[in-house]
Write a protein that holds these residues in place. Structure first.
Motif, PDB file in Angstrom:
ATOM      1  N   SER A 138      19.043  -7.621 -34.716  1.00 52.91           N
ATOM      2  CA  SER A 138      17.890  -7.461 -34.326  1.00 52.91           C
ATOM      3  C   SER A 138      16.941  -7.336 -35.270  1.00 52.91           C
ATOM      4  O   SER A 138      15.637  -7.405 -35.164  1.00 52.91           O
ATOM      5  CB  SER A 138      17.204  -5.464 -33.071  1.00 52.91           C
ATOM      6  OG  SER A 138      17.844  -5.416 -32.434  1.00 52.91           O
ATOM      7  N   LEU A 139      17.045  -6.622 -36.542  1.00 53.19           N
ATOM      8  CA  LEU A 139      16.361  -6.448 -37.620  1.00 53.19           C
ATOM      9  C   LEU A 139      16.632  -8.429 -38.211  1.00 53.19           C
ATOM     10  O   LEU A 139      14.740  -8.548 -38.757  1.00 53.19           O
ATOM     11  CB  LEU A 139      16.743  -5.754 -39.074  1.00 53.19           C
ATOM     12  CG  LEU A 139      17.084  -4.230 -38.416  1.00 53.19           C
ATOM     13  CD1 LEU A 139      17.196  -4.007 -39.669  1.00 53.19           C
ATOM     14  CD2 LEU A 139      15.465  -3.715 -38.077  1.00 53.19           C
ATOM     15  N   VAL A 140      16.671  -8.795 -37.841  1.00 49.69           N
ATOM     16  CA  VAL A 140      16.733 -10.734 -38.705  1.00 49.69           C
ATOM     17  C   VAL A 140      16.698 -11.063 -37.960  1.00 49.69           C
ATOM     18  O   VAL A 140      15.277 -11.587 -37.943  1.00 49.69           O
ATOM     19  CB  VAL A 140      18.550 -10.675 -38.705  1.00 49.69           C
ATOM     20  CG1 VAL A 140      18.704 -12.671 -39.214  1.00 49.69           C
ATOM     21  CG2 VAL A 140      19.420  -9.853 -39.651  1.00 49.69           C
ATOM     22  N   ALA A 141      16.598 -11.094 -36.433  1.00 52.38           N
ATOM     23  CA  ALA A 141      16.064 -11.802 -35.573  1.00 52.38           C
ATOM     24  C   ALA A 141      14.438 -11.414 -35.385  1.00 52.38           C
ATOM     25  O   ALA A 141      13.026 -12.565 -35.530  1.00 52.38           O
ATOM     26  CB  ALA A 141      16.400 -11.757 -34.088  1.00 52.38           C
ATOM     27  N   SER A 142      14.127 -10.101 -36.027  1.00 50.63           N
ATOM     28  CA  SER A 142      12.417  -9.949 -35.883  1.00 50.63           C
ATOM     29  C   SER A 142      12.215  -9.654 -37.070  1.00 50.63           C
ATOM     30  O   SER A 142      10.391 -10.661 -37.338  1.00 50.63           O
ATOM     31  CB  SER A 142      12.562  -8.131 -36.096  1.00 50.63           C
ATOM     32  OG  SER A 142      13.289  -8.188 -34.302  1.00 50.63           O
ATOM     33  N   LEU A 143      12.731  -9.823 -38.428  1.00 50.01           N
ATOM     34  CA  LEU A 143      11.572 -10.323 -39.452  1.00 50.01           C
ATOM     35  C   LEU A 143      11.835 -11.771 -39.538  1.00 50.01           C
ATOM     36  O   LEU A 143      10.794 -12.301 -39.958  1.00 50.01           O
ATOM     37  CB  LEU A 143      12.978  -9.983 -40.849  1.00 50.01           C
ATOM     38  CG  LEU A 143      13.559  -8.456 -41.002  1.00 50.01           C
ATOM     39  CD1 LEU A 143      14.172  -8.258 -42.552  1.00 50.01           C
ATOM     40  CD2 LEU A 143      12.234  -8.651 -41.758  1.00 50.01           C
ATOM     41  N   LEU A 176      20.285   0.211 -42.676  1.00 51.39           N
ATOM     42  CA  LEU A 176      20.638  -1.214 -42.007  1.00 51.39           C
ATOM     43  C   LEU A 176      19.903  -2.577 -42.877  1.00 51.39           C
ATOM     44  O   LEU A 176      20.834  -3.075 -43.149  1.00 51.39           O
ATOM     45  CB  LEU A 176      20.231  -1.718 -40.975  1.00 51.39           C
ATOM     46  CG  LEU A 176      20.706  -1.361 -39.194  1.00 51.39           C
ATOM     47  CD1 LEU A 176      20.231  -1.309 -38.082  1.00 51.39           C
ATOM     48  CD2 LEU A 176      22.503  -1.659 -39.614  1.00 51.39           C
ATOM     49  N   ALA A 177      18.692  -1.971 -43.250  1.00 56.23           N
ATOM     50  CA  ALA A 177      18.082  -3.136 -44.251  1.00 56.23           C
ATOM     51  C   ALA A 177      18.776  -3.013 -45.837  1.00 56.23           C
ATOM     52  O   ALA A 177      18.877  -4.075 -46.853  1.00 56.23           O
ATOM     53  CB  ALA A 177      17.258  -2.378 -44.670  1.00 56.23           C
ATOM     54  N   GLY A 189      23.191  -9.872 -48.978  1.00 57.94           N
ATOM     55  CA  GLY A 189      22.741 -11.645 -49.426  1.00 57.94           C
ATOM     56  C   GLY A 189      21.454 -12.102 -48.534  1.00 57.94           C
ATOM     57  O   GLY A 189      21.411 -13.136 -48.241  1.00 57.94           O
ATOM     58  N   VAL A 190      20.687 -11.288 -47.729  1.00 54.91           N
ATOM     59  CA  VAL A 190      20.293 -11.673 -46.038  1.00 54.91           C
ATOM     60  C   VAL A 190      18.298 -10.978 -46.191  1.00 54.91           C
ATOM     61  O   VAL A 190      18.523 -12.089 -45.947  1.00 54.91           O
ATOM     62  CB  VAL A 190      20.947 -11.408 -44.587  1.00 54.91           C
ATOM     63  CG1 VAL A 190      20.569 -11.708 -43.205  1.00 54.91           C
ATOM     64  CG2 VAL A 190      22.867 -11.742 -44.995  1.00 54.91           C
ATOM     65  N   VAL A 231      21.307 -17.486 -41.650  1.00 52.78           N
ATOM     66  CA  VAL A 231      21.429 -17.283 -40.935  1.00 52.78           C
ATOM     67  C   VAL A 231      20.768 -15.710 -39.485  1.00 52.78           C
ATOM     68  O   VAL A 231      21.668 -16.426 -38.095  1.00 52.78           O
ATOM     69  CB  VAL A 231      22.245 -15.675 -41.349  1.00 52.78           C
ATOM     70  CG1 VAL A 231      23.023 -14.581 -40.698  1.00 52.78           C
ATOM     71  CG2 VAL A 231      23.147 -15.737 -42.496  1.00 52.78           C
ATOM     72  N   ALA A 232      19.893 -15.696 -39.994  1.00 55.12           N
ATOM     73  CA  ALA A 232      18.998 -15.835 -38.158  1.00 55.12           C
ATOM     74  C   ALA A 232      18.711 -16.608 -37.664  1.00 55.12           C
ATOM     75  O   ALA A 232      18.614 -16.743 -35.922  1.00 55.12           O
ATOM     76  CB  ALA A 232      17.711 -14.942 -39.134  1.00 55.12           C
ATOM     77  N   ARG A 233      18.354 -17.447 -37.826  1.00 55.70           N
ATOM     78  CA  ARG A 233      18.374 -19.055 -37.161  1.00 55.70           C
ATOM     79  C   ARG A 233      19.746 -19.454 -36.221  1.00 55.70           C
ATOM     80  O   ARG A 233      19.953 -19.583 -34.929  1.00 55.70           O
ATOM     81  CB  ARG A 233      17.949 -20.592 -37.401  1.00 55.70           C
ATOM     82  CG  ARG A 233      16.931 -20.950 -37.997  1.00 55.70           C
ATOM     83  CD  ARG A 233      16.203 -22.237 -38.492  1.00 55.70           C
ATOM     84  NE  ARG A 233      17.319 -22.175 -40.573  1.00 55.70           N
ATOM     85  CZ  ARG A 233      16.930 -22.094 -41.303  1.00 55.70           C
ATOM     86  NH1 ARG A 233      15.099 -21.564 -41.161  1.00 55.70           N
ATOM     87  NH2 ARG A 233      17.391 -22.470 -42.837  1.00 55.70           N
ATOM     88  N   ARG A 234      20.545 -19.264 -36.863  1.00 56.13           N
ATOM     89  CA  ARG A 234      22.205 -19.641 -36.194  1.00 56.13           C
ATOM     90  C   ARG A 234      22.163 -18.170 -34.422  1.00 56.13           C
ATOM     91  O   ARG A 234      22.781 -18.352 -34.225  1.00 56.13           O
ATOM     92  CB  ARG A 234      23.119 -19.191 -37.106  1.00 56.13           C
ATOM     93  CG  ARG A 234      23.459 -20.715 -38.327  1.00 56.13           C
ATOM     94  CD  ARG A 234      24.302 -20.371 -38.649  1.00 56.13           C
ATOM     95  NE  ARG A 234      26.324 -20.649 -38.917  1.00 56.13           N
ATOM     96  CZ  ARG A 234      26.555 -20.308 -39.755  1.00 56.13           C
ATOM     97  NH1 ARG A 234      26.672 -20.051 -40.618  1.00 56.13           N
ATOM     98  NH2 ARG A 234      27.384 -20.353 -38.655  1.00 56.13           N
TER      99      ARG A 234
END
Length: 180
Positions: free
Chosen positions: A40-45, A74-75, A82-83, A107-110
């Protein structure tokens, strides 16, 4: 309709669907080293970055609906992996700005691709992601999400306090005491 949901309240059904989808997303993104919350965080970012935004942890918490303390935790974990990069906001030293690293963007794209495929599968009964029923369902969910949490939990003044309770819901309510 399944026997589980025949007499269930809307709140119970939303809770069950949310739990089912969270588990499904957890399983889908686990090979990428993410949990559903981290996704949720990665996709939102990722989405925010594409529109030129670099949110603070607080802004990301508001966007995702997660508690600020949980977003911070989480951050930090995503930073250690390293994300995500976490940096102090020069305009407000109390605020932490978040951005994806180069690896984080990949990672987010995948992960977004994996979850989009999963959602297509989960929403197939409503016509898939682009289906009219899915669009209507999304509008209804958005309407419910717009309801303030400041709603009074007191019983309406015109309802009798000693009224009988519908026992057909007891099995659902007993296992989820906060559900009404």
């Amino acid at each position: 309709m399944s026997s589980t949901s025949e007499h269930a309240t809307p709140g119970f059904l939303v809770w069950r669907l949310s739990t089912k989808w969270r588990v499904a997303v957890d399983r889908a993104v686990a090979p990428l080293g993410l949990t559903h919350a981290q996704y949720s965080l990665v996709a939102s970012l990722y989405g925010m970055h594409r529109t030129g935004r670099r949110p603070s942890q607080r802004q990301l918490a508001d966007h995702t609906g997660l508690e600020p303390l949980y977003v911070s935790k989480l951050a930090r974990a995503l930073e250690a992996a390293g994300v995500v990069d976490r940096t102090r906001d020069p305009a407000d030293p109390r605020a932490i700005r978040l951005s994806l690293t180069e690896d984080g963007r990949e990672v987010a794209r995948r992960a977004i691709g994996v979850v989009q495929g999963l959602l297509e599968q989960l929403l197939e009964p409503l016509g898939g992601l682009g289906g009219e029923r899915t669009k209507a369902f999304s509008r209804e969910l958005a309407t419910l999400l717009d309801v303030s949490l400041d709603v009074s939990l007191d019983a309406p003044s015109d309802s009798p306090i000693d009224s009988p309770i519908d026992t057909s819901l007891d099995t659902h309510l007993d296992s989820h005491p906060d559900e009404e």
